[in-house]
Each structure stands twice: as structure tokens, then as C-alpha cells.
Design a protein around this motif. Structure first.
Motif, short mmCIF file in Angstrom:
data_model
loop_
_atom_site.label_atom_id
_atom_site.label_comp_id
_atom_site.label_asym_id
_atom_site.label_seq_id
_atom_site.Cartn_x
_atom_site.Cartn_y
_atom_site.Cartn_z
N ASP A 99 52.47 -17.70 39.78
CA ASP A 99 51.33 -17.68 39.16
C ASP A 99 50.57 -18.87 38.70
O ASP A 99 49.30 -18.75 38.22
CB ASP A 99 51.63 -16.74 37.99
N PHE A 100 50.99 -19.87 38.99
CA PHE A 100 50.51 -21.13 38.46
C PHE A 100 49.23 -21.46 39.39
O PHE A 100 49.37 -21.22 40.62
CB PHE A 100 51.44 -22.28 38.49
N GLU A 101 48.21 -21.96 38.65
CA GLU A 101 46.83 -22.31 39.43
C GLU A 101 46.56 -23.75 39.27
O GLU A 101 46.44 -24.07 37.98
CB GLU A 101 45.70 -21.53 39.07
N MET A 102 46.87 -24.47 40.01
CA MET A 102 46.50 -25.98 39.72
C MET A 102 45.07 -26.26 39.53
O MET A 102 44.14 -25.71 40.33
CB MET A 102 46.69 -26.68 41.06
N PRO A 103 44.81 -26.92 38.30
CA PRO A 103 43.03 -27.06 37.94
C PRO A 103 42.59 -28.13 38.93
O PRO A 103 43.10 -28.80 39.63
CB PRO A 103 43.39 -27.91 36.52
N SER A 104 41.16 -27.40 39.13
CA SER A 104 40.30 -28.18 39.90
C SER A 104 40.45 -29.65 39.87
O SER A 104 40.39 -30.35 40.72
CB SER A 104 38.99 -27.84 39.91
N GLU A 105 40.49 -29.98 38.67
CA GLU A 105 40.27 -31.58 38.34
C GLU A 105 41.43 -32.37 38.81
O GLU A 105 41.41 -33.54 38.62
CB GLU A 105 40.14 -31.74 36.85
N GLU A 106 42.65 -31.80 38.97
CA GLU A 106 43.74 -32.50 39.42
C GLU A 106 43.59 -32.65 40.92
O GLU A 106 44.74 -33.38 41.70
CB GLU A 106 45.04 -31.49 39.18
N LEU A 107 42.69 -32.25 41.54
CA LEU A 107 42.48 -32.44 42.89
C LEU A 107 41.54 -33.69 43.29
O LEU A 107 40.33 -33.49 42.53
CB LEU A 107 42.07 -31.12 43.66
N ASP A 108 41.63 -34.26 44.40
CA ASP A 108 40.74 -35.30 45.04
C ASP A 108 40.50 -34.85 46.33
O ASP A 108 41.32 -34.41 47.05
CB ASP A 108 41.52 -36.62 44.92
N TYR A 109 39.34 -35.06 46.83
CA TYR A 109 38.69 -34.32 48.03
C TYR A 109 37.61 -35.11 48.68
O TYR A 109 36.78 -35.64 47.83
CB TYR A 109 38.57 -32.85 48.08
#
Length: 265
Positions: free
Chosen positions: A212-222
Motif C-alpha cells: 500500500d505504500f506510495e513513494m512520494p513524487s518528490e523522492e524521485l529524480d528523473y
């Protein structure tokens, strides 16, 4: 879905992540080739499992071979759909093969993944490289299964694995914005949850909590890259994970028709 991953380092990075890891004697991975690994190539890839009270790094093939694939024809036809497992089916779908093997949990070490973005009016999708900020390596949770059928040439019982996906967060919705499995992303987890995934005492409730955990968008680099599946060389001679400046590329979330100055024509 996620059919393209990257490991652009060496085995030391994996052993630093998990110092008690035992490396399988049969592991022979050319890490010069793992900067891009595509699911349906079914290549061997280093996967972490917890077996016999030991963390082990073993060479498994991406794409589960299930016990109902009891002929070469069925393997060829069905395996292509076994490279990703939807998180929603692991606990809640009692008819799912993934629920049957939910105790066979693994971690797939990566330095990043690739995903393709559709832009209206563009002939080609634009590939993006995505990774977790401040983590040179992270692990995507998966499930593994030993093929019930020996390899016809070597007699080997293959270890095979699938990578778990879930509904995408806001950033990944804007990158993986088209195709038959639109708005999906791999399960990205904090390290403590990655390691918890391998614990043999994990209950169904514990599994579901992780899923159920959703990684927050701000934790991603792309960033956009040039191409990953084509053999066409980059014009700047950089590697596949390096940022590429696509002419006229609209910002994420703005995918209206734009004149594409394609580099593939």
C-alpha cells in the motif's frame, strides 16, 4: 508496466547495501551489459532472496515460468505476461498465481528504471530514466519461482522472478501516460521496507501494508534520455542513462501536439 531496468555499477554496490549477503557461486553477470535490461529478453539478473536463514544473491531470469506452462509453446506464449505482478493481486485476488507464491519474495537491485512517455503529435515515445534521490542503489520488491521444468538443453532448474508494480504517483502518471498498462510504476520503497519485504515471518497484513505504500513524487529524480531499445548510437556518445535534450520537448503534464524534430527519421 516496468519492462526496462538499469544497474550501472558493480557487485560491490550490492554487497555494501547488504553486508551479510552470500553470493551464489553460479553468479556470472556482465555488469557492463546491465545498464539496460529488458524484461522479455529473459536474461539472468542478480536477485536477492532470503533462503535457509541467509540473504543470497542469485542469478534468476526475469519472467516467471509458472507450473501451468507445461509445454515449450505455453512458456513462449505466457511468459511475456509474467515479468510484472500487479500489487493489487498478490493478497486480494485469491485466484491469482501471484497470491500462490506470495511467500517467495525477492528484491531486485537497480540503480534506476526506464519508462516511456507519449506526446501527442510525436512519432516516438520519449524514454525517461527514473531513480530514487540520494540512493545510488535501491531495490524493487518482487516474487520468485523455481521453474518446475528443467531446461531442455542444460537440465538446470531455473530461478525466475517478477517485478511488482502499483498505481503510479503524480510524477510517474505524467511519464507513463500511455499504453495498455497506463499509470503504473514499480514499487518504490524506503530501504527499511525493502529489507522487511524479505522477512519470512511477514504476514499477509504485513505484505499488504508494504504494497500500500506510495513513494512520494518528490523522492524521485528523473530526466529524458535518448533511446534505450534502439541500437542507434547517441549523437553525444554518452551512456543510456545520461540526460538528453529533446528539441521542443513539452514539460511533464503538457502533452498536447507539438512539432517533433525527431532524431530517428
Amino acid at each position: 508496466m516496468c519492462y526496462d531496468i538499469s544497474f550501472s555499477s558493480n557487485i560491490q554496490l550490492i554487497t555494501d547495501y547488504l553486508p551479510d549477503l552470500v553470493i551464489d557461486s553460479q553468479l556470472s553477470i556482465d555488469f557492463d551489459l546491465t545498464i539496460h535490461v529488458m524484461a522479455q529478453a529473459y536474461r539472468k539478473y542478480p536477485v536477492i532472496i532470503f533462503e535457509d536463514d541467509t540473504y543470497k544473491l542469485k542469478p534468476f531470469e526475469w519472467g516467471v515460468i509458472a507450473d501451468y506452462m507445461n509445454t515449450p509453446e505455453k512458456v513462449k506464449k505466457g511468459r511475456q505476461y509474467m515479468c510484472n505482478a500487479q500489487s493489487e493481486k498478490i493478497i486480494n485476488d485469491k485466484k491469482s498465481f501471484w497470491r500462490r507464491i506470495r511467500t517467495k519474495r525477492c528484491l531486485i537491485p537497480v540503480t534506476g528504471i526506464f519508462e516511456h512517455r507519449e506526446i501527442k503529435g510525436w512519432k516516438n515515445k520519449v524514454p525517461y530514466f527514473v531513480h530514487l534521490k540520494d540512493r545510488p542503489m535501491f531495490c524493487i520488491p518482487g516474487l520468485y519461482y523455481y521453474s518446475p521444468f528443467p531446461d531442455v538443453e542444460t537440465g538446470e532448474i531455473k530461478g525466475t522472478f517478477t517485478l511488482i508494480t502499483r498505481s503510479a504517483n503524480n510524477v510517474m502518471k505524467q511519464i507513463h501516460n500511455g499504453g495498455p498498462n497506463v499509470f503504473r510504476m514499480p514499487m518504490f520503497l524506503p530501504k527499511e521496507q525493502e529489507l522487511h519485504w524479505l522477512q519470512p515471518t511477514l504476514t499477509d497484513e504485513g505484505i499488504q501494508k508494504i504494497l500500500d505504500f506510495e513513494m512520494p513524487s518528490e523522492e524521485l529524480d528523473y530526466w529524458p534520455v535518448f533511446t534505450i531499445r534502439s541500437t542507434k548510437p547517441r549523437p553525444d556518445d554518452l551512456d543510456k542513462t545520461a540526460p538528453f535534450n529533446w528539441p521542443n520537448l513539452p514539460p511533464l503534464g503538457t502533452d498536447e501536439s507539438t512539432e517533433q524534430k525527431t532524431l530517428f527519421s
